[in-house]
Design a protein around this motif. Structure first.
Motif, short mmCIF file in Angstrom:
data_model
loop_
_atom_site.label_atom_id
_atom_site.label_comp_id
_atom_site.label_asym_id
_atom_site.label_seq_id
_atom_site.Cartn_x
_atom_site.Cartn_y
_atom_site.Cartn_z
N MET A 73 3.27 0.54 -1.97
CA MET A 73 3.14 1.93 -2.33
C MET A 73 1.65 2.30 -2.34
N ILE A 74 1.28 3.37 -1.64
CA ILE A 74 -0.09 3.84 -1.58
C ILE A 74 -0.14 5.16 -2.32
N VAL A 75 -0.91 5.20 -3.40
CA VAL A 75 -0.86 6.31 -4.35
C VAL A 75 -2.14 7.12 -4.28
N GLY A 76 -2.04 8.36 -3.83
CA GLY A 76 -3.18 9.25 -3.76
C GLY A 76 -3.57 9.77 -5.13
N ASN A 77 -4.55 10.66 -5.16
CA ASN A 77 -5.09 11.15 -6.43
C ASN A 77 -4.56 12.52 -6.85
N GLU A 95 7.51 9.98 -10.57
CA GLU A 95 6.63 9.32 -9.62
C GLU A 95 5.84 8.19 -10.29
N GLN A 96 5.37 8.44 -11.51
CA GLN A 96 4.66 7.40 -12.24
C GLN A 96 5.57 6.18 -12.43
N ALA A 97 6.81 6.43 -12.81
CA ALA A 97 7.75 5.33 -13.04
C ALA A 97 8.03 4.57 -11.75
N LEU A 98 8.11 5.30 -10.65
CA LEU A 98 8.41 4.67 -9.37
C LEU A 98 7.33 3.68 -8.96
N THR A 99 6.07 3.96 -9.31
CA THR A 99 5.00 3.04 -8.93
C THR A 99 5.17 1.67 -9.56
N ASN A 113 -10.52 4.92 -5.93
CA ASN A 113 -11.69 5.30 -6.72
C ASN A 113 -11.43 5.22 -8.22
N ASP A 114 -11.33 6.36 -8.92
CA ASP A 114 -11.14 6.33 -10.37
C ASP A 114 -9.66 6.30 -10.77
N CYS A 115 -8.77 6.21 -9.80
CA CYS A 115 -7.33 6.05 -10.06
C CYS A 115 -6.80 7.13 -11.01
N ARG A 116 -7.30 8.35 -10.85
CA ARG A 116 -7.00 9.38 -11.84
C ARG A 116 -5.53 9.79 -11.88
N SER A 117 -4.79 9.57 -10.81
CA SER A 117 -3.38 9.95 -10.85
C SER A 117 -2.57 9.08 -11.80
N ALA A 118 -3.13 7.93 -12.20
CA ALA A 118 -2.40 7.04 -13.11
C ALA A 118 -2.48 7.49 -14.55
N GLY A 119 -3.45 8.36 -14.88
CA GLY A 119 -3.61 8.80 -16.26
C GLY A 119 -4.43 7.79 -17.05
N PRO A 120 -4.79 8.14 -18.29
CA PRO A 120 -5.69 7.31 -19.08
C PRO A 120 -5.14 5.95 -19.45
N GLY A 135 9.74 -5.39 8.27
CA GLY A 135 10.57 -5.35 7.08
C GLY A 135 9.92 -4.70 5.89
N ASP A 136 8.62 -4.40 5.97
CA ASP A 136 7.94 -3.73 4.86
C ASP A 136 8.24 -2.23 4.86
N SER A 137 8.47 -1.68 3.68
CA SER A 137 8.63 -0.24 3.51
C SER A 137 7.39 0.27 2.80
N ILE A 138 6.68 1.21 3.40
CA ILE A 138 5.41 1.70 2.86
C ILE A 138 5.60 3.15 2.44
N LEU A 139 5.50 3.38 1.15
CA LEU A 139 5.77 4.68 0.56
C LEU A 139 4.47 5.34 0.13
N LEU A 140 4.29 6.61 0.50
CA LEU A 140 3.12 7.39 0.11
C LEU A 140 3.49 8.33 -1.02
N ILE A 141 2.67 8.33 -2.07
CA ILE A 141 2.86 9.21 -3.21
C ILE A 141 1.52 9.85 -3.56
N GLY A 142 1.54 11.12 -3.92
CA GLY A 142 0.34 11.75 -4.44
C GLY A 142 -0.70 12.11 -3.39
N PHE A 143 -0.27 12.42 -2.18
CA PHE A 143 -1.19 12.84 -1.13
C PHE A 143 -1.04 14.34 -0.89
N GLY A 144 -2.07 15.10 -1.26
CA GLY A 144 -2.03 16.53 -1.09
C GLY A 144 -2.76 17.03 0.13
#
Length: 209
Positions: A1-5, A12-16, A26-33, A160-169
């Motif tokens: 899973m590749i998680v944008g900012n 979505e948070q739970a899915l990660t 970078n600062d991984c801000r989409s993950a929260g504090p 066989g790998d599944s690559i999921l994108l989340i948080g890309f605006g």
């Protein structure tokens, strides 16, 4: 899973937390504090972002950075040094854009027991060539997110790998080619190499890279 900012919802948070590998930026801000599942943090290792991260104790203490086993420096130092002279003419305001902090990230990784990986210039060069098919407006460099996606497909993904994108605006700094990047990703989705989160009902399996 590749998680944008971009901002993520609770689902979505739970899915990660369910992925085998999670890449953040970078600062991984989409993950929260409080942080979240993170295996790789990809960083801009040149210019102001690289300098700011290395000088900021909060970045070093970030739960995602602490949890990661790898730090990826996405900008090849020689490649960006070669951009310094032309950028001085076309974008004089970016006078520190090519300043290199790769050694600082390498030292941080050595001190914290993490693997440090510098992405090859060939990934950037290949992306520039492929993005040209979408007639982008003049730009300085592809975004960190796109470079990492391209590198993961080329060097880490397997059959066989599944690559999921989340948080890309696909928006942000004005000198990234956002429209062309979206089209590049859409093409990889059609080919079956990637899936966006909102399209999980049609998740396809990567057949190679």
């Amino acid at each position: 899973m590749i998680v944008g900012n971009a901002d993520l919802g609770e689902g979505e948070q739970a899915l990660t937390e369910t992925a085998d590998v999670v890449i953040r930026f970078n600062d991984c801000r989409s993950a929260g504090p409080s942080g979240g599942r993170t295996d790789i943090v990809a960083v801009c290792n040149t210019g102001r972002p690289g300098k700011k991260m290395l000088e900021d104790p909060a970045w070093r203490a970030n739960p995602c950075v602490a949890a990661a086993s790898e730090i990826w420096s996405i900008r090849d130092p020689a490649k960006f040094e070669s951009l310094r002279a032309p950028l001085a003419i076309s974008h004089p305001e970016l006078d520190d854009f090519c300043d290199d902090y790769t050694d600082g990230f390498a030292a941080f990784c050595a001190a914290s027991g993490k693997t440090h990986y510098v992405l090859p210039a060939a990934t950037h060069d290949r992306l520039d060539a492929e993005l040209s098919a979408y007639d982008p407006s003049p730009y300085v460099t592809p975004s960190t997110g796109l470079i990492v996606i391209a590198e993961f497909l080329a060097s880490r993904a397997g059959a066989g790998d599944s690559i999921l994108l989340i948080g890309f605006g696909h928006q942000g700094w004005e000198w990234h080619p956002w429209d062309a990047e979206r089209q590049w990703i859409d093409a990889r989705i059609r080919e079956g190499y990637l899936t966006r989160y909102h399209d999980t009902s049609s998740l396809r399996i990567a057949s190679g890279a």
